[in-house]
Every structure is written in structure tokens, then in C-alpha cells.
Motif scaffolding. Sequence first.
Motif, PDB file in Angstrom:
ATOM      1  N   LEU A 135      13.821  63.794   1.268  1.00 32.40           N
ATOM      2  CA  LEU A 135      12.494  63.336   1.213  1.00 32.40           C
ATOM      3  C   LEU A 135      11.824  63.534  -0.494  1.00 32.40           C
ATOM      4  O   LEU A 135      11.088  62.539  -0.698  1.00 32.40           O
ATOM      5  CB  LEU A 135      11.734  64.431   2.089  1.00 32.40           C
ATOM      6  N   ILE A 136      12.172  64.573  -0.887  1.00 28.98           N
ATOM      7  CA  ILE A 136      11.893  64.726  -2.306  1.00 28.98           C
ATOM      8  C   ILE A 136      12.386  63.361  -3.247  1.00 28.98           C
ATOM      9  O   ILE A 136      11.304  62.587  -4.020  1.00 28.98           O
ATOM     10  CB  ILE A 136      12.331  65.763  -3.055  1.00 28.98           C
ATOM     11  N   CYS A 137      13.491  63.065  -3.233  1.00 24.76           N
ATOM     12  CA  CYS A 137      13.857  61.412  -3.868  1.00 24.76           C
ATOM     13  C   CYS A 137      13.207  60.574  -3.466  1.00 24.76           C
ATOM     14  O   CYS A 137      12.779  59.453  -4.207  1.00 24.76           O
ATOM     15  CB  CYS A 137      15.416  61.653  -3.792  1.00 24.76           C
ATOM     16  N   ARG A 138      12.732  60.147  -2.233  1.00 21.86           N
ATOM     17  CA  ARG A 138      12.110  59.247  -1.824  1.00 21.86           C
ATOM     18  C   ARG A 138      10.718  59.301  -2.380  1.00 21.86           C
ATOM     19  O   ARG A 138      10.067  58.110  -2.479  1.00 21.86           O
ATOM     20  CB  ARG A 138      12.192  59.224  -0.085  1.00 21.86           C
ATOM     21  N   VAL A 148      14.365  61.537  12.155  1.00 23.12           N
ATOM     22  CA  VAL A 148      13.829  60.398  12.899  1.00 23.12           C
ATOM     23  C   VAL A 148      12.545  60.117  12.711  1.00 23.12           C
ATOM     24  O   VAL A 148      11.971  58.947  12.750  1.00 23.12           O
ATOM     25  CB  VAL A 148      13.954  60.875  14.816  1.00 23.12           C
ATOM     26  N   ASP A 149      11.784  61.137  12.615  1.00 21.63           N
ATOM     27  CA  ASP A 149      10.151  60.847  12.120  1.00 21.63           C
ATOM     28  C   ASP A 149      10.214  59.916  10.803  1.00 21.63           C
ATOM     29  O   ASP A 149       9.394  59.016  10.601  1.00 21.63           O
ATOM     30  CB  ASP A 149       9.620  62.498  11.768  1.00 21.63           C
ATOM     31  N   GLY A 150      11.034  60.406   9.802  1.00 19.04           N
ATOM     32  CA  GLY A 150      11.241  59.676   8.523  1.00 19.04           C
ATOM     33  C   GLY A 150      11.523  58.106   8.893  1.00 19.04           C
ATOM     34  O   GLY A 150      10.999  57.222   8.235  1.00 19.04           O
ATOM     35  N   GLY A 210       9.069  54.675   8.438  1.00 22.85           N
ATOM     36  CA  GLY A 210       9.249  53.980   7.389  1.00 22.85           C
ATOM     37  C   GLY A 210       9.287  54.755   5.950  1.00 22.85           C
ATOM     38  O   GLY A 210       8.983  53.977   4.934  1.00 22.85           O
ATOM     39  N   VAL A 211       9.540  55.849   5.927  1.00 22.21           N
ATOM     40  CA  VAL A 211       9.989  56.550   4.762  1.00 22.21           C
ATOM     41  C   VAL A 211      10.983  56.206   3.921  1.00 22.21           C
ATOM     42  O   VAL A 211      10.824  56.348   2.738  1.00 22.21           O
ATOM     43  CB  VAL A 211       9.721  58.173   5.274  1.00 22.21           C
ATOM     44  N   PHE A 212      12.159  56.053   4.545  1.00 25.90           N
ATOM     45  CA  PHE A 212      13.311  56.072   3.762  1.00 25.90           C
ATOM     46  C   PHE A 212      13.724  54.772   3.227  1.00 25.90           C
ATOM     47  O   PHE A 212      14.797  54.696   2.330  1.00 25.90           O
ATOM     48  CB  PHE A 212      14.474  56.675   4.548  1.00 25.90           C
ATOM     49  N   LEU A 253       6.018  65.093   6.501  1.00 22.75           N
ATOM     50  CA  LEU A 253       7.416  65.333   6.844  1.00 22.75           C
ATOM     51  C   LEU A 253       7.890  66.727   6.229  1.00 22.75           C
ATOM     52  O   LEU A 253       8.747  67.393   6.758  1.00 22.75           O
ATOM     53  CB  LEU A 253       8.223  64.263   6.545  1.00 22.75           C
ATOM     54  N   LEU A 254       7.666  66.776   4.850  1.00 25.60           N
ATOM     55  CA  LEU A 254       8.141  68.045   4.296  1.00 25.60           C
ATOM     56  C   LEU A 254       7.383  69.313   4.699  1.00 25.60           C
ATOM     57  O   LEU A 254       7.887  70.406   5.172  1.00 25.60           O
ATOM     58  CB  LEU A 254       7.674  68.089   2.610  1.00 25.60           C
ATOM     59  N   GLU A 255       6.041  69.187   5.049  1.00 26.12           N
ATOM     60  CA  GLU A 255       5.391  70.362   5.523  1.00 26.12           C
ATOM     61  C   GLU A 255       6.159  70.942   6.871  1.00 26.12           C
ATOM     62  O   GLU A 255       6.294  71.857   7.449  1.00 26.12           O
ATOM     63  CB  GLU A 255       3.977  70.191   5.486  1.00 26.12           C
ATOM     64  N   LYS A 256       6.277  69.806   7.964  1.00 27.76           N
ATOM     65  CA  LYS A 256       6.684  69.875   9.041  1.00 27.76           C
ATOM     66  C   LYS A 256       8.367  70.478   8.881  1.00 27.76           C
ATOM     67  O   LYS A 256       8.655  71.532   9.722  1.00 27.76           O
ATOM     68  CB  LYS A 256       6.943  68.452   9.779  1.00 27.76           C
ATOM     69  N   LEU A 257       9.234  70.084   7.962  1.00 30.10           N
ATOM     70  CA  LEU A 257      10.417  70.406   7.919  1.00 30.10           C
ATOM     71  C   LEU A 257      10.384  71.919   7.483  1.00 30.10           C
ATOM     72  O   LEU A 257      11.155  72.732   8.038  1.00 30.10           O
ATOM     73  CB  LEU A 257      11.089  69.743   6.530  1.00 30.10           C
ATOM     74  N   VAL A 258       9.512  72.500   6.643  1.00 29.69           N
ATOM     75  CA  VAL A 258       9.637  73.683   6.001  1.00 29.69           C
ATOM     76  C   VAL A 258       9.022  74.615   6.830  1.00 29.69           C
ATOM     77  O   VAL A 258       9.036  75.830   6.671  1.00 29.69           O
ATOM     78  CB  VAL A 258       9.122  73.792   4.536  1.00 29.69           C
TER      79      VAL A 258
END
Length: 568
Positions: A167-170, A202-204, A208-210, A310-315
Motif C-alpha cells: 500500500l505504501i509503494c502504491r 480484497v478491499d484494495g 481500484g488501489v493496486f 486502507l492503511l488505517e484499517k490494516l493497522v
Amino acid sequence: MSDQRIISQANLVYIEQNLAMLKQHAQAMSHQLNAVEQEVEVTRGELEQLISEFLAFVREDRKMKQLQLAETRIVKIRQQIEKEFGHHDEVRRHVLGILQAADVQLIRRETMKTASEELMMAAPRYWLAPALVALAAWIHDDPTLANRAVAEALRRHPDKTCLFFALICRRAGRYAASLAWLEHYFSLQTPKALEREAVVLVDGVTNGVFGIEARARTQEVFRHWLDTLSQDPKFRQKQLSGWMKAFQSYVRQPSDQQFPYLARYSPTWPQLQKALAQAYLHQEVLADFQRLFEGPIEPAPTLVEQVDALLEKLVSHFDEEELSLRREERRLQLIIDHEGDVDIAKSRFDQESQAMQHRVDFGELLSNAAFHPESSHASIATRRFSIALSRDWAQRAHANVTAGYRAQCPRSIEVHIDDWVGSTTDGSNEGELIESIHQHLDSILADHLRKNRLKVVDWVCTAVGFASLVSTIWDGLVGVAIGGAALIGFGIRFARIRQRRKSVIQQVEQARPEYEHALRAILADVVEYRRAYESADKQADQVSEFLESLSSTDFIYSGFDRNRVILT
């Protein structure tokens, strides 16, 4: 002789007067018994109402106590979470803080590095702490420190670290690096035991994030996972059973007041009620799915905002150390949400518990995302995608549920009015049932009249009494006493039998219109029930058509992709 005749006539008048008095007393006693019976019925009704109100009070009191207890305990649980894992929240806040500060370049790189290193010491076992150090070192252009920090983060939790840096790289626009991190994440996974944070992947994809290339690769992996799992009959049965339970959760019991006469007079009502409740689920499912799928999803306006979400959800939502406390917090919150109703809260919590397991297979992950978004933390887009991707299981489960209740719905409906028993299918045999009721009442009347008539012994006693009176010429007062007693007994017996026969005839004649009224009301309920059942059952076809129209490729957002997607 003349004196004995005068005495005998006087004694007969006396006996007749006594018989009349006995008859009056018997009638008065009958009226008193009827009054007592009515008072008993009133008292019984009041007692039943009192019991009902008392039980309702007990239930409400228990709910209030459970609500107060849950409110007290949830405060303690949250205090414990804050005490034991409060430093985790601080690390989480710094992740997005550093990223957003780097975007606007308002904080010096040295400050970021120092803050991240201090948090590394405050959270010695937390995977995000070294990941945060690596992020700060990357921004500070310190590859040596960044590599060491990444290695430590991978050692503590490789799955989350891979998703985090993908996610960070994207977010930074480094597509190749993002895809490389995703490939590494895939290499660590087995579809039979995925980490819960896979929902972020799946969310990503659905949001359309990746990017185009990563999206194609991800969908390929998803299909491979499902094909691999589907080869196991146990998995297929598990998925089918899970979707059937999901559909069953839409069942809502119809009230007894909807068909009051069926509920009161038909022993078949429990089966009828269950079948109608099952048929109603189509309406609930269709309404819920239409609400879920109608209208466009409004994604974040920029890729950066979407990735940050998505990062907030992950962490924030997928740390195993906090899982037991988070589960208890969720259980208490459900009790509060349902105002102290522990049974409903427990049922809801049991359904959600599967979504809060540490590891799940890919099929469970899709089901959890579809039906338990609160505990699985799935977005609306992911819910749509999960249901569409699980369409085949959903269709089979829906067909099985439909076939099940259709087979169990009683065709013949049994009716009991007191001790009369009849049956109907659709309420069209009213004349036949009314005739059966009259035959039944005629039989009851004949039976009671047969039982309430003078027996041989009564006539024998009467004959003895009469003979004793006649013999008074020879036996004097002894014969009068014996004859009078026999005649008095005969009179009392005759009066009682006559009163009972009259009462039975009156009760049976009063019962005829009451039975007819109850039967017509029951048959009206039967007709309305059949209409309601058929109307609800017809919606099964609409649900089937809706599920058939779903396609997983229709629910993947591509707004962040600037290039066209070429489908082959």
C-alpha cells in the motif's frame, strides 16, 4: 280406618311440600354453582394476565440488569485495552501522521526519524513499530536502516508487513514495488488458512488501489484459491452450509396476531408459522441485496485518501494480541445495542465470531465480508464483490433453503375446536366441516342425554316407596317414613337429571353458532395464510434472478487507473 286415612293424606301433603322445597333448593344451588364457575373463570383470566405481566416485568428487569452490567464491564474492558495496548494506538497515529507530513513537507526528516525510533522502544513486540522506522528511514533516504527495519517487521509479522508496504509503494506511485510486495504476500498464503487482514487486500482490489497489472494478478490468484478449495468436498459443503445459515438469518417469525384463529385452534400452526417465516426471507434478502447493490459507490476522490483509509484499517483492526479483548468488547457492545437482551446479542455474536477468527479460508473470508462487515471490517465494494464471487454457492444455498421449507409446509391443516377435530387444505370445504360440527354436537347431546336419565334402580326405589305408602294401613308410620324417603330421593334425583338435561341441551345449542363462527374465522385465516405464503414464495424467483445477474468483474472500481483495460 278413617283416622289412618286422614293421617296418610296429611303426610302426603307434607311430602309434596318438602319435594317442592328441595326442588327450589336444587335450582338455587345450580344458580350459585354457575355464578361460582363464572367467578372462577374471571379469576383465572385475571391470574393469567397477572402472571403474564409478572413474567414481562421479570424479563425487563433482567434486561435492565444485563444492560447496566454490560455498560460497566465495557468501560473496564476499554480501560484494559488502553492500558495494555495504548502504545499501539500511538504507533498507528504516527504512521499516517508521517505520511501526510511528508506529503506537505512540514516536518523535518530528523524529527520523523527520532519519533519513529522512540516508538520502536515503546512497542518492543509490535510489528508496526519497525515498519514505522523503515518508513521514516526511507523518507530520510537511509537504505541501511530501512532494510534492517523491514527485516525486523517481516520477522514479527510477514503478512501484514507485505500488505503495508504494498500500500505504501502504491501510494508513492511505485507500481513495480507494490506488485513485488503483493507477490511476496501471495507466496506466504495458503487459501485454507488466510490471515484476517486479507480483507484489506480484497478491499484494495475492489476499490481500484493496486493498479491494472496488480488487479489482474490478484483476480488470477483469487480464482486459483477458489478452484483449489473447491476440490475438497468438505469445503463445498461448508460453504453451502454457511450460505444457508446466512440466508436463515433473514428469517423473521410472523406474529400469532397475524393469523389469531389459526394460532389458537390449529395444532398445525407451528409448522405453518415456520414455513411462512422461511418464505418471508426472500423479501428480506431481496430488499437487503438491492439496498447493497443499487447506486454507485462513492470512493475517495484521490488514490492517496483511499490508500490511507486502507492503511488505517490494516493497522487498527487486525492485531491478534488485542483480539480476545476486542471480542469481549464486541459482545458487550451487542448487549448494549440490544438493550440488555442477552439471547439476541449472543445469537448475533455467535454469527460474527467466525469473522473474528485468527485464520480463515478464502471462502469464509468472502462470506464474512458479505454478511458480517462490522466484525470483518469490509467495505461496501468488498461486500458486493464477495457476494458476486460466491454467487454459485449462494444460488445453491438459496435453492436448498427454498426446497426445504416448501417440502415441510403442511398441505393439510388440522383444526381443533374443543374436542371436535377437522381438517382443510385451502378453506374451501366449509359446508362439509359445518355438517361435521353439527354431527359432533348431536353425538355429544345424545351421549349426555343417554347418561342423564332415570336408571332401573330409580324406578325400583320409587316402586318400593309407593308400596310402602300403600302398606301404611298395616305398618303405620314406619311404612310412611320408608315410602317418603324413597319418594324424596326419587324427586331429588329426577330434579337433578331434568336440570342437567336442560343444561346440556342449552349448552349444545349455544355451542352450535359459536363453533360455526370459530370455524369460519379459522377458514378465513387459512385463506389469508395461503395467499400470504404464495405471495412470499413467489419472490424466490426474483432472488434467483438477482443472484444470476451478479458478476464479480462488475464490482471492481478502476477510477484510479489512467490506462484503458483491454479485456480478452
